[in-house]
Structure formats: C-alpha cells, structure tokens
Design a protein around this motif. Sequence first.
Motif, mmCIF file in Angstrom:
data_model
loop_
_atom_site.group_PDB
_atom_site.id
_atom_site.type_symbol
_atom_site.label_atom_id
_atom_site.label_comp_id
_atom_site.label_asym_id
_atom_site.label_seq_id
_atom_site.Cartn_x
_atom_site.Cartn_y
_atom_site.Cartn_z
ATOM 1 N N ALA B 121 2.716 -2.674 -4.835
ATOM 2 C CA ALA B 121 1.676 -3.028 -3.872
ATOM 3 C C ALA B 121 1.804 -4.473 -3.400
ATOM 4 O O ALA B 121 1.231 -4.847 -2.374
ATOM 5 C CB ALA B 121 0.293 -2.787 -4.477
ATOM 6 N N PRO B 127 1.349 -3.024 5.773
ATOM 7 C CA PRO B 127 0.537 -2.314 4.761
ATOM 8 C C PRO B 127 0.612 -0.789 4.894
ATOM 9 O O PRO B 127 0.578 -0.085 3.889
ATOM 10 C CB PRO B 127 -0.881 -2.813 5.026
ATOM 11 N N GLU B 128 0.726 -0.313 6.110
ATOM 12 C CA GLU B 128 0.823 1.129 6.303
ATOM 13 C C GLU B 128 2.061 1.684 5.585
ATOM 14 O O GLU B 128 2.025 2.757 4.988
ATOM 15 C CB GLU B 128 0.906 1.427 7.794
ATOM 16 N N VAL B 130 3.562 0.159 3.057
ATOM 17 C CA VAL B 130 3.370 -0.014 1.606
ATOM 18 C C VAL B 130 2.590 1.180 1.051
ATOM 19 O O VAL B 130 2.932 1.719 -0.010
ATOM 20 C CB VAL B 130 2.655 -1.346 1.285
ATOM 21 N N VAL B 131 1.565 1.606 1.789
ATOM 22 C CA VAL B 131 0.786 2.770 1.342
ATOM 23 C C VAL B 131 1.692 3.996 1.247
ATOM 24 O O VAL B 131 1.635 4.755 0.265
ATOM 25 C CB VAL B 131 -0.404 3.047 2.298
ATOM 26 N N VAL B 134 3.797 3.699 -1.861
ATOM 27 C CA VAL B 134 3.010 4.001 -3.070
ATOM 28 C C VAL B 134 2.898 5.514 -3.250
ATOM 29 O O VAL B 134 3.138 6.063 -4.328
ATOM 30 C CB VAL B 134 1.598 3.370 -2.979
#
Lengths: 319, 319
Positions: B121, B127-128, B130-131, B134
């Motif tokens: 993270a 960020p999109e 990274v999500v 994950v």
Amino acid sequence: MISEVIGEKAGIINQEIKKLLSVKEPEGLYSATRHYLKAGGKRLRPVITLIAAEALGEDSRKVLPAGIAIETIHNFTLIHDDIMDEDEMRRGVRTVHTLYGIPTAILAGDTLYAEAFDILASCEADPENVVRAVSSLARVCVEICEGQYMDMSFEERSDVSEEEYLEMVRKKTGVLIGISASIPAILFGEDKKVEKALWNYGIYSGIGFQIHDDLLDITGKERIGKDWGSDIVEGKKTLIVIKAFEQGVELETFGKGKASRGDLERDIKKLFDCGAVDYARKKARQYVEVAKSQLDVLPENEARTHLKELADYLIERDY
Amino acid sequence: MISEVIGEKAGIINQEIKKLLSVKEPEGLYSATRHYLKAGGKRLRPVITLIAAEALGEDSRKVLPAGIAIETIHNFTLIHDDIMDEDEMRRGVRTVHTLYGIPTAILAGDTLYAEAFDILASCEADPENVVRAVSSLARVCVEICEGQYMDMSFEERSDVSEEEYLEMVRKKTGVLIGISASIPAILFGEDKKVEKALWNYGIYSGIGFQIHDDLLDITGKERIGKDWGSDIVEGKKTLIVIKAFEQGVELETFGKGKASRGDLERDIKKLFDCGAVDYARKKARQYVEVAKSQLDVLPENEARTHLKELADYLIERDY
C-alpha cells in the motif's frame, strides 16, 4: 433498544457474508474457512462500522465491504488463536483445528486473511482512501499479532503488570474495534480529528469489552462453548488476577489445567473478597465512559447515540 | 550473465528488506518473523518484479515496495508450509516452528502477511492502480492457500492426474511468480494485454520452476537443508512420480518416511528407466519456452532479454 439495532444490522451483514464468502472448491478448505462464520456471532465489529458511517451522515451500504473485511479478519484470528491456545470449543461448535486438523486450520485462517484484503479493496470509495484503509487494516493486523504474542508470553510470567495487560488488550482486542469504528472516516476522507475520535472510541470500548469478557469468565452464567472459570485454570493473566496477585492473593487452581468445582469456587470467592472483581468492573466502566466521550466531536444524531449505547452494551452483556 | 543481474538486484532488495522489515518489539515474535529473510534466498520473485518494470521502460525503484511485499508473502508461506509439512530444515537453518514453537511460527507468518499488504500500500503509484495491485495480490494469496491444500490432499490419494498436479503447481508456485512479473504493469497502469503477457510469463515460468525443483530432488547434488530423494520418501505426488505410476512403476520407498540409500537409488533408477525423469525435464523446458514467448508483445530491450534468460535460469540451476 440497541440490541434491536444490532440485530437489524447483523442481518444485513449476514446476507453480505453469504454472498461474499461462499463455500467454493476445494470444498474441504472452504468449509473449514467458513466454519465459525456459519456458527454465528454477533457481528459487533461490522455493526460498529455501519453505525459509524451513519454517524458521519453517510450511507452505511458503502462501507459494508469494509465491515465484512474486518469481520473476516476477526474470524481468521479466531481460527489461528484457537490452534495456539489449544481450545476445543468456540461459539458452541468444535474449533476448526479439532475438526479439520491443524494444517487445514492454518490454511483456513490464511485464506480468510487474503479474502479480507480483497473485499476491502472492492470498497467503492476514493482510491486514495481505500489505499489508506488497506494500510490501516494491515497495521491493525500486525498489532493483533503482537497482542496475541504478548498474551502467550504472559503465561510464562508471574509479574505481569496492569500496564502491560492493558497494552496487550489494546493490541489484541482494541485495535480491531478501533478500525471498525474509524474505517468509515478513512473511506469517506473525513477530518483527521473525526477519524481519531472514532479510533479512540473503538480502542477504549475494546479494552472495556475485553475486561468485561474476563469478568464473565468468573461472574457470568454458564457460557456456550466455554467453561466457567476456564481463564483461571488455564492460567490467563486477566486484570482481575493481576489485581489479586498484587495484593498477595494465592489461587490454588490457577494454571492447573483443571480443577474441581469446589476449589474453583473458593478461588473465585477470593477474587471477589480482595476487591479485584470490583476493580475490574470499575475499570471496564471507566473505559467505556472515555470511549463515549470521544464521540462528542461528531454531530449529534441518532447513530451517534447508538454508538454510545453500543459501548454500554459491550460491558453489560451477560454471555 | 543473468546470475550477475540477479545478484545485483538481490543486493538492492536485501537493503530494502533490512530497512522495511527490521526486528522490533516484541523481539521474540520479530526474530521468528525475520528468520528466513535473514537466512538468505535468491529473492527471485522481487528480482523478476524489478526487471519487469525495466522491461516496461519504467524506473524499477518505484516497484521496489511491491517486490518486497511479494517476497514477504513468499516468506510467510514458507513458515506456514513448514509447519504443515513438519519440515525441520530450510535454507540451511532450522525451520521457524522447530526453533520457536508452532504458536509463534503461526504468528510470525501472520505478521509477515500483514506487513506485506502495508508495504504494498506504500507504493507511490496512482492509487487506483495500487488498489488493483492489493486486490490482485490478495487473490494470489487465496490461490496459494488452495494450491497448498491440494498438495496436502494429494498425499492421501493414489490417483492424482498430471492435470491435477499442474493445477496445484499453478496455484502453489505459479501465481506468486505471475504477480511478481505483472505487478509493475498493474502499478503503471499498462495495457491489459501487457499485464496478461507478464502474468502468463510468470505462471509458465513458475510451473517450469516447480517441475525443475521436483527434478532436483532426485537428480541434484546434495541440497542444503533437504535430503536427496526426500520427496519420494515423503510420498509427494510430483510430476515424475505421477508419470511413473501411470506406467505401473512401483516404488518401494514411496511415502515410507525413510529409506536406505540403496533402496532409494533403486527406486530413482526406475524413475529414470521408465522415462518419467526425461518427461518432466521436457515439460519444464516446454513451460519455460511458452513463458518466454509471452514476452514478445513487450518492446524489445535489455530487460526483456533478462526476463527470458531468467526463465531459462529457473530450470537450469542445480541447487
């Protein structure tokens, strides 16, 4: 009644659990994985998540995956803790490792762990906030491990202090309730002050909850799947016992593995007589009051009242 | 030489591991957690991540946390697998549970698991993406659990098919190498076609890698921390054994727990004579060739060549 609110939210959560956490192939693995989820439980953590979202004036449906993720993490910890503690019963059913063996139980926990992060990542929120939620939940999981390790290491020590106990409980029980309450604030990008208030609400409620749980072991009625006084015969360093030891009380059945009803009753009477039970009760109440006071920074609404009532409920339940 | 490229990247990775995964309090937990990480290992998975980033024309430093996260997951699986398989040695050192006990070993794995997601993270990417990373890593972890479960359940069966073996290996070994290669594409928001090519490169390389690992058990020199022929005496359903059984070969030492050198040599000779060893060698080579061919959709550059050489290396190493 707060119990009705809890029941209603738990219904929503159970439906979603059925949808997101079904039994797949290989069936032997997934039936172990879903064993406790199917056995019931109050879903208190995701209930807190849903109510906290409402307290922020948001639609609780949006944080439902986050709540399920937290409940999933909770269930994973139960499976692994039961292996470590060699417990045989949980929620009125046999523990996962006694039914499926230790290797499958380890894997069942590991599977839930991963599913939790996958479910959390599916939250429909600003991706930046989802990343923060992932990171926060991961850190909470690290602390839970540290807390469980502390709890285990306390068993070999006779000098555990109240401070150490509280630190252990904060990690083992507090932080997961902390994230349950604060994850809506993270996902909706609320002010840090609000996030912190909800986090602290969860932490303090969680500590109160755990002290109350310790109390139930000796003051409660017969509990489903757990014997009366089992913490004492297992040698658990609860706040009650720590307080009694500080005063030089000696417990004959402590850590003996098993004890007769008579011996156990005598020891428990000592815990009452020395004031340790009262002390723990008072502490649990204090923590819950501090928890409730955190919420004063939130706007006044019905959900906020429910959160306060829920904190009271955590230390008033008798099972 | 690809081994030099691997060594150079591994140096960068080891520095970062030291930084991100230090020993903290409680020390008893964290020294167990870091035990295999300190014992060494080639860091092949994060090395693949770094080279794959370069093959996409990106700065590999940006995906370093993703590589560390994957290595962390790998280490967590080693700790838990060793408990399940009751193995006593790994990377030339005693296994975590034999040194620290099963409860602490379970917790050590659980701690690494969470640290992995926290580290992932922290990747500085959109960020999109990274999500998505994950979520992808979480799904990979679910499949690893399924693969390990299949592997364990094969031990009680005599009719495991080649197809089932390959499915097990794809899950147990393939998908983590698949995500190692494809996570840079996810994080940099590359075209789905590129992401898929790198994923398949990792999957096929991983299957080849595992078949080669099975071969080393009987063709290799003495291996650090693992006895020659141990898969046979432990009754592991490797591709070699499955092929031999298909032809009615009977192995006297199979699953016997232990065997004399002479009996083992006789069984291993049978595996050579019936063509099972050659068959497995050919299969490993085929998988690696398919893996390499996936990369043709990527721009031609030095890193792409390195990825191809690395796939070859995976089935040529003799330890």
